[in-house]
Design a protein around this motif. Structure first.
Motif, PDB file in Angstrom:
ATOM      1  N   PRO A 156      14.792   3.743   3.169  1.00 15.07           N
ATOM      2  CA  PRO A 156      13.801   2.728   3.544  1.00 15.07           C
ATOM      3  C   PRO A 156      14.356   1.310   3.417  1.00 15.07           C
ATOM      4  N   ASP A 157      14.051   0.482   4.392  1.00 15.91           N
ATOM      5  CA  ASP A 157      14.471  -0.916   4.391  1.00 15.91           C
ATOM      6  C   ASP A 157      13.789  -1.641   3.226  1.00 15.91           C
ATOM      7  N   ASP A 162       9.903   0.659  -3.771  1.00 18.61           N
ATOM      8  CA  ASP A 162       9.569   1.756  -4.693  1.00 18.61           C
ATOM      9  C   ASP A 162       8.461   2.658  -4.148  1.00 18.61           C
ATOM     10  N   GLY A 163       8.533   2.972  -2.858  1.00 15.95           N
ATOM     11  CA  GLY A 163       7.547   3.857  -2.255  1.00 15.95           C
ATOM     12  C   GLY A 163       6.316   3.155  -1.716  1.00 15.95           C
ATOM     13  N   TRP A 164       6.233   1.845  -1.907  1.00 18.33           N
ATOM     14  CA  TRP A 164       5.106   1.057  -1.401  1.00 18.33           C
ATOM     15  C   TRP A 164       5.492   0.386  -0.087  1.00 18.33           C
ATOM     16  N   VAL A 175       0.841  -1.200   0.000  1.00 17.26           N
ATOM     17  CA  VAL A 175       0.000   0.000   0.000  1.00 17.26           C
ATOM     18  C   VAL A 175       0.876   1.250   0.000  1.00 17.26           C
ATOM     19  N   ARG A 176       0.290   2.358  -0.450  1.00 18.17           N
ATOM     20  CA  ARG A 176       0.956   3.651  -0.344  1.00 18.17           C
ATOM     21  C   ARG A 176      -0.110   4.736  -0.312  1.00 18.17           C
ATOM     22  N   THR A 212       3.123   5.146   6.204  1.00 15.18           N
ATOM     23  CA  THR A 212       4.553   5.221   6.515  1.00 15.18           C
ATOM     24  C   THR A 212       5.396   4.945   5.273  1.00 15.18           C
ATOM     25  N   SER A 213       6.421   5.768   5.061  1.00 12.03           N
ATOM     26  CA  SER A 213       7.328   5.568   3.928  1.00 12.03           C
ATOM     27  C   SER A 213       8.697   5.063   4.372  1.00 12.03           C
ATOM     28  N   ARG A 214       8.990   5.173   5.665  1.00 17.20           N
ATOM     29  CA  ARG A 214      10.189   4.569   6.254  1.00 17.20           C
ATOM     30  C   ARG A 214      10.056   4.673   7.770  1.00 17.20           C
ATOM     31  N   TYR A 215      10.910   3.949   8.474  1.00 23.78           N
ATOM     32  CA  TYR A 215      10.849   3.928   9.930  1.00 23.78           C
ATOM     33  C   TYR A 215      11.863   4.896  10.537  1.00 23.78           C
ATOM     34  N   ILE A 216      11.601   5.299  11.769  1.00 23.66           N
ATOM     35  CA  ILE A 216      12.477   6.232  12.480  1.00 23.66           C
ATOM     36  C   ILE A 216      13.901   5.675  12.532  1.00 23.66           C
ATOM     37  N   GLY A 217      14.856   6.533  12.230  1.00 23.41           N
ATOM     38  CA  GLY A 217      16.256   6.131  12.266  1.00 23.41           C
ATOM     39  C   GLY A 217      16.779   5.616  10.944  1.00 23.41           C
TER      40      GLY A 217
END
Length: 216
Positions: A75-76, A82-84, A60-61, A66-71
């Motif tokens: 993105p992992d 690709d943004g999903w 989903v996007r 969320t597009s990435r996690y804190i720290g």
């Protein structure tokens, strides 16, 4: 899921749907709201058709997803593509956008380029009158990469053989999904929240702690 807060999907029947048709929509995970996109991605990273049958991981996007996690500076890739957002849930997407989840990606059995739902096999097995619990996991296979192992807890006083249970399953799932490896156990190990501890079942198989019978 938290990563989609405040709203992930809504399970509401389309206008005009009544009776059994309405309930068929209500038992799904519903549709994502406006502004959010959903897709199903196969084991090789290919987007699967939204036909209500093709199985893959739900991604989903959207503006509040969320597009990435804190720290994380980047993105992992195990969590994002690709943004999903890769939800870790496996299921189908219908042509009218309704999501049906069938398993977790970590528990789905990847066999010969196809995905087998462990939950579907478990539910089918537990419909047998002699079966109290059934936990299905993927185990290594030289030819198919993974194949299902069915661990079964029988009801008190009940009897059943792997062959009988396999025949029972054959009326409910495709032949290529049928487990060849079976083990009868006293109880399925559980996590602290009461879910099947599939990691422990896999470990028991790997260490040879299970008495496994092969059929088929």
């Amino acid at each position: 899921m938290t990563e989609m807060s405040p709203l992930g999907s809504v399970s509401r029947s389309p206008a005009g749907a009544t009776g059994d048709d309405a309930w068929a929509y209500r038992i799904t995970q519903g549709r994502v709201p406006a502004g959010v996109a959903a897709r199903i991605v196969g084991p090789l990273g290919e987007q699967m058709p939204a036909d209500g049958k093709s199985v893959g991981e739900l991604e989903v996007r959207g503006p509040w997803t969320t597009s990435r996690y804190i720290g994380e500076d980047i993105p992992d890739p195990d969590k994002f593509r690709d943004g999903w957002l890769r939800t870790g849930d496996v299921g189908t997407l219908s042509a009218d956008g309704f999501i049906t989840l069938t398993d977790r990606a970590k528990d789905v059995i990847k066999s010969g380029g196809e995905w087998i739902s462990s939950v579907e096999l478990e539910n089918a097995l537990m419909a047998h009158p002699a079966v109290l619990e059934a936990c299905v996991v993927g185990v290594p296979d030289e030819r198919w990469d993974e194949r299902p192992l069915a661990t079964v807890v029988l009801r008190e006083g009940a009897t059943a053989t792997p062959g009988e249970l396999r025949d029972f399953l054959s009326e409910r799932v495709a032949r290529w999904q049928l487990p060849e490896r079976w083990a009868f156990i006293e109880a399925v190990p559980k996590t602290s929240v009461g879910k099947f501890d599939k990691k422990q079942v896999r470990a028991s198989y790997a260490t040879g702690s299970l008495e496994v019978t092969e059929v088929g």
